[in-house]
Structures are given as C-alpha cells and as structure tokens.
Design an enzyme around this catalytic site. Structure first.
Site, mmCIF file in Angstrom:
data_model
loop_
_atom_site.group_PDB
_atom_site.id
_atom_site.type_symbol
_atom_site.label_atom_id
_atom_site.label_comp_id
_atom_site.label_asym_id
_atom_site.label_seq_id
_atom_site.Cartn_x
_atom_site.Cartn_y
_atom_site.Cartn_z
ATOM 1 N N GLU A 235 43.357 -75.686 -56.312
ATOM 2 C CA GLU A 235 43.880 -76.539 -55.222
ATOM 3 C C GLU A 235 45.038 -77.320 -55.816
ATOM 4 O O GLU A 235 44.826 -78.297 -56.528
ATOM 5 C CB GLU A 235 42.799 -77.521 -54.750
ATOM 6 N N CYS A 269 47.839 -84.676 -51.777
ATOM 7 C CA CYS A 269 48.420 -83.321 -51.774
ATOM 8 C C CYS A 269 48.807 -82.914 -50.367
ATOM 9 O O CYS A 269 49.813 -82.243 -50.160
ATOM 10 C CB CYS A 269 47.427 -82.334 -52.365
#
Ligand code: NAP
Length: 462
Positions: A235, A269
C-alpha cells in the site's frame, strides 16, 4: 522523501515542540531471533483455534480500544502530531475493523464448494503462518489494525516493524492484543530499524509480508520478498485527483476538497492532492477554496479548535519546503501559504495552494505529503481524465459531477484503485482498499483483504 539518508533512531519526538521525549534501543539480533522463534511456535497453536475463540479476543481488543481511546489518542498525537479528536476517531475506527472481522471472518473463509468430476471438490482457506507488517506513522493505529484484524482472524500470526517515530504506538498495540487474550507470540512488535527488514524476510519462518509506506520502501521490501518467492501486499503513495466538473455542487465540492486535502495534517495517502477543475467554474471554485484555506487554524494538535497540527517529522517539513520551492521555480504561483511557520520549534507548515503548475513537470507528478494543494484548470472531461491519469500513482480518485454519462466515464476511465463520486475517498472495513500503478498491489479490508494471506487450497475427493 530522502529515505536513503534517513537513518532514524527509534524515538518519540514531539513534532509540536521538537522535544525528544523518549528513545528506545533497537532489538539485538538475538532478541529478534527469540521473537521469531516465539512467533513460529505461536502459529502452530493459533492455527488450531476456532473462529469463535479468535472473534472473542478481537472483540475484546475492540472493547479496550473504545474504553481507552483517550489514552491511545494522546500517544498518537504526541508521537506524530495529528489533531487529538482525529486520533480518538482513529482508535474508534480500529475498534470497528476488529468488530467487522470478528463477525465476518468465518463467513469470508468458509469452504467454497465447486462441482467437478470429483465426488466432492471445494476451496479451503488456510493460514500461511508468520506475516511481517511494515507500517507507517501517519495512521499509527489504523494501518496496523487493518492488517492485524483479518490476519489474526485467518489464523496467521503477526510481527510488526512500525515506523521509527511511533514506538509507543507500536508497543501499545502489542499490549492491546495481548490484553485482549491473544496468546503470547500471536502478535509481536519488533522495535527495529528498516535495515533489519531484509534479513527478517529471508528467514524461513516468515511466510509473507505487507508494507504500507513510500515507493522506495515498498520496492525494497518487494524485491527482498521476490528473491525468496514470498507473497507481498503493498500500500504505497498516491497523488489522488479531485476532479470537479461544471455540473457539480461547487460548495459541497470545496467543503469536501478542503477536508480531503487537510486530513491528518495533509499526510494521508488517499488525500486529494491534485484539484482538477473545469474552466467554466474554476474562478468560483478557486475563490471559495482560498477562503476555506484562510479559515483553517494551524496550531497545537491537543487543542480542540486546531484544524491542522505539525508535520510528523522535521524531514517531512523540509521535503515539503523543497517541493514548494521547486514548483515555484518551475513557474507555479502560490495562492495562499507557501511557508513554514517562522519562530516555531515544531514542524508547522502553512496550508498552501499552488496554481499555474506545468502539468507535465516532474513536480506536478510528485506526491506532496503535507498541507499543499495543487490546483489545475481544464477545458472539459477529456482533459480532466487525461490530467488525472498523468501520474505514476493510482490509489484513489474523487470526482464531482451531476451528469450520469460523465459519472460513468469517470468510473470507467480514472486509473485508480477506487473512485468516489461526489464524495471523499475514505477507507471502510466493508470495502476493499488498495491501489494500482506505483501505488501498490493487493487489497486490504473487506473480503478481499482477508484472502491475501491465506493458502487458497483446492481439495478434490474421488
Ligand atoms: P516510509 O519511509 O516508506 O516508511 C514506512 C515504513 O517502512 C516504516 O516502518 C519505515 O521504517 C519502513 N521502511 C523505510 N524504508 C524501508 C526499507 N528500505 N525497507 C524496509 N522498510 C523500510 O514511509 P513514509 O514516507 O514515512 O510514509 C509516507 C508514505 O506512505 C507516503 O508515500 C504515503 O502515501 C504512504 N502511505 C500509503 C498508504 C496506503 O494505504 N496506500 C497509507 C499510508 C501511507 P523507518 O521508520 O524505520 O524508516
């Protein structure tokens, strides 16, 4: 981020004051060996436990998270600077993901019968063993629980290498899971630097790994795991587009856009980072956007009226300063902000909007991990989609329109792991989460997340 030069010591350094509050000695090789042996031993027992037993432990972890959320929030805010209320919400969200998998894991991992030439054939999902999780500091509890809840429910055991600036969060999480009843060794925190990760991946007892963090760290972990033929989930970073077309509700888009950019002091993010707005409404959008940025309060994250706290580390502050300077050198204009707070010992950076950025410049394609928005104008949906996709990343995308045909095109053509129409990109235990392109591979959360670290075993009986 200048990650190669980052030889971080393991320490709690309050980003609001710059004060080093506590330092930790990294584990010795011998201590690491003891923990790996314990993890492997724990797996042999943990894999035999029932879903009911694991659910009970995970629900207890949720109870502890809810009961002591203020205490955990205090640790998070002290170590990485997120606003205190957001830290409380993070602890609550961790409880939610624990309850979700406590309830759903058995259903997600139930045998699946498939009719073949056998008298009975089916898929059986079995745990892999010890899984290494390398995690970032930005959501220091959430990132770990979104890995641990499905992994432990599936019968795996976890070892955590957390970011070096959140050691007390890492230790608190280990304690929560132990207090909840998970037997010794089922989840362990390893206080180690990034330099120890490769050797751990090479160890035969470690069967798989997951990393949430930057591209270079992900590439390094994936190549080490690749050499050992071990499963990896990554990720990584993103520079999510936030597309606003002419028919959109502009006020709602601005309101959500500001929250989407500023979440976690701009260090998320899936924060909206590139605002791509149709020319026809761009003046109005820009005016409202600047007004909302002006109204944001930068300050001590422990105070309730603070919208934005400090950046987590001095290195991040310095990266942001350099990126903004580079954008300006390339012709970008600063609409608001553009500076660190002078005379502050903390890592404070003003909420900033950049415009007139060359969309093909290198800087326009970088991730800004701080409170800096890039604002672009486009003539139509074609240009909006082309610009949105003109980056190496593909994590999330938010797009605003009230025209059904435009909505369908955006869903189909935006290159991202998720598309949110007229809303904020967010993670939700019920929905899969992850990216494409250089944002990584594999999925967390939902049914897909729990299937990442299992042996999908085919069973065929004559
Ligand atoms: P980072 O430097 O990559 O750190 C993340 C973790 O990786 C830390 O535990 C770090 O340890 C470790 N690490 C660093 N270099 C490593 C290496 N070469 N080998 C193995 N481990 C290594 O990340 P960051 O810059 O602090 O975090 C921000 C980044 O994470 C952003 O790009 C952000 O978009 C991304 N992120 C992605 C997601 C997502 O779900 N896709 C969520 C949150 C953040 P040390 O602290 O000891 O260096």
């Amino acid at each position: 981020m200048a990650w190669r030069e980052k030889n971080m010591s393991i320490a709690t350094i309050n980003p609001t004051t710059g004060e080093t509050l506590k330092t930790f000695d990294p584990l010795t090789d011998r201590e690491i060996e003891t923990k790996l042996a314990l993890a492997a031993e724990a797996f042999e027992k943990h894999r035999q436990t029932t879903f009911q037993q694991r659910s009970q432990w995970l629900n207890k972890a949720a109870d502890i998270l809810e009961r002591d959320k203020q205490k955990f929030a205090q640790i998070m805010t002290t170590e990485m600077g997120k606003p205190f209320q957001a830290a409380i919400a993070e602890a609550e969200k961790c409880a939610k993901v624990c309850r979700f998998y406590a309830e759903k894991a058995e259903e997600f991992l139930a045998d699946v019968e498939i009719t073949t030439d056998a008298s009975n054939s089916y898929i059986s999902y079995q745990p892999l063993g010890v899984v290494l999780a390398v995690m970032p500091w930005n959501f220091p509890f959430w990132q770990v629980f979104r890995f641990a809840a499905p992994a432990l429910m599936a019968g795996n055991v976890g070892i955590l290498k957390h970011a070096s600036n959140v050691p007390q969060c890492a230790l608190a999480i280990e304690e929560i899971l132990q207090q909840a009843g998970f037997p010794e060794g089922v989840f362990q925190t390893l206080l180690i630097g990034a330099d120890k990760v490769e050797a751990i991946i090479k160890d035969d007892r470690v069967k798989a790994a997951t990393l949430t963090g930057s591209e270079p760290a992900g590439a390094s972990l994936a190549s080490a795991a690749g050499k050992q033929i071990k499963k990896v989930v990554l990720e990584l970073g993103g520079s999510d587009p936030f597309v606003v077309l002419e028919s959109a509700d502009i006020e709602a888009a601005v309101e959500t856009g500001v929250s989407a950019r500023m979440l976690n002091n701009g260090q998320s993010c899936i924060a909206a980072k590139r605002f791509i707005v149709a020319e026809a409404i761009a003046d109005k959008f820009e005016k409202l956007f600047v007004e909302k940025f002006e109204a944001l309060k930068l300050g001590n994250p422990m105070q309730e009226d603070t919208d934005i706290g400090p950046l987590a580390t001095e290195a991040i502050l310095s990266d942001i300063e350099q990126q903004v300077a580079k954008a300006v050198d390339n012709g970008a204009k600063i609409l608001i902000g553009g500076k660190a707070l002078p005379d502050s010992a903390g890592n404070f950076y003003q909420p900033t909007i950049l415009t007139e950025i060359d969309p093909d410049s290198a800087i326009a394609r970088e991730e800004f991990f701080g409170p800096v928005a890039m604002l672009f104008r486009v003539k139509d949906i074609d240009e909006a989609i082309a610009l949105a996709n003109n980056i190496p990343f593909g994590l999330g995308a938010s797009a605003w329109t009230n025209v059904p045909e435009e909505r369908d095109r955006l869903i189909k053509d935006l290159e991202a792991g998720s598309v949110f129409i007229n809303g904020l990109v967010k993670s939700d235990p019920r929905l899969p989460f992850g990216g494409i392109k250089r944002s990584g591979f594999g999925r967390e959360l939902s049914s897909q997340g729990i299937h990442e670290f299992v042996n999908i075993k085919t069973v065929w009986i004559k």
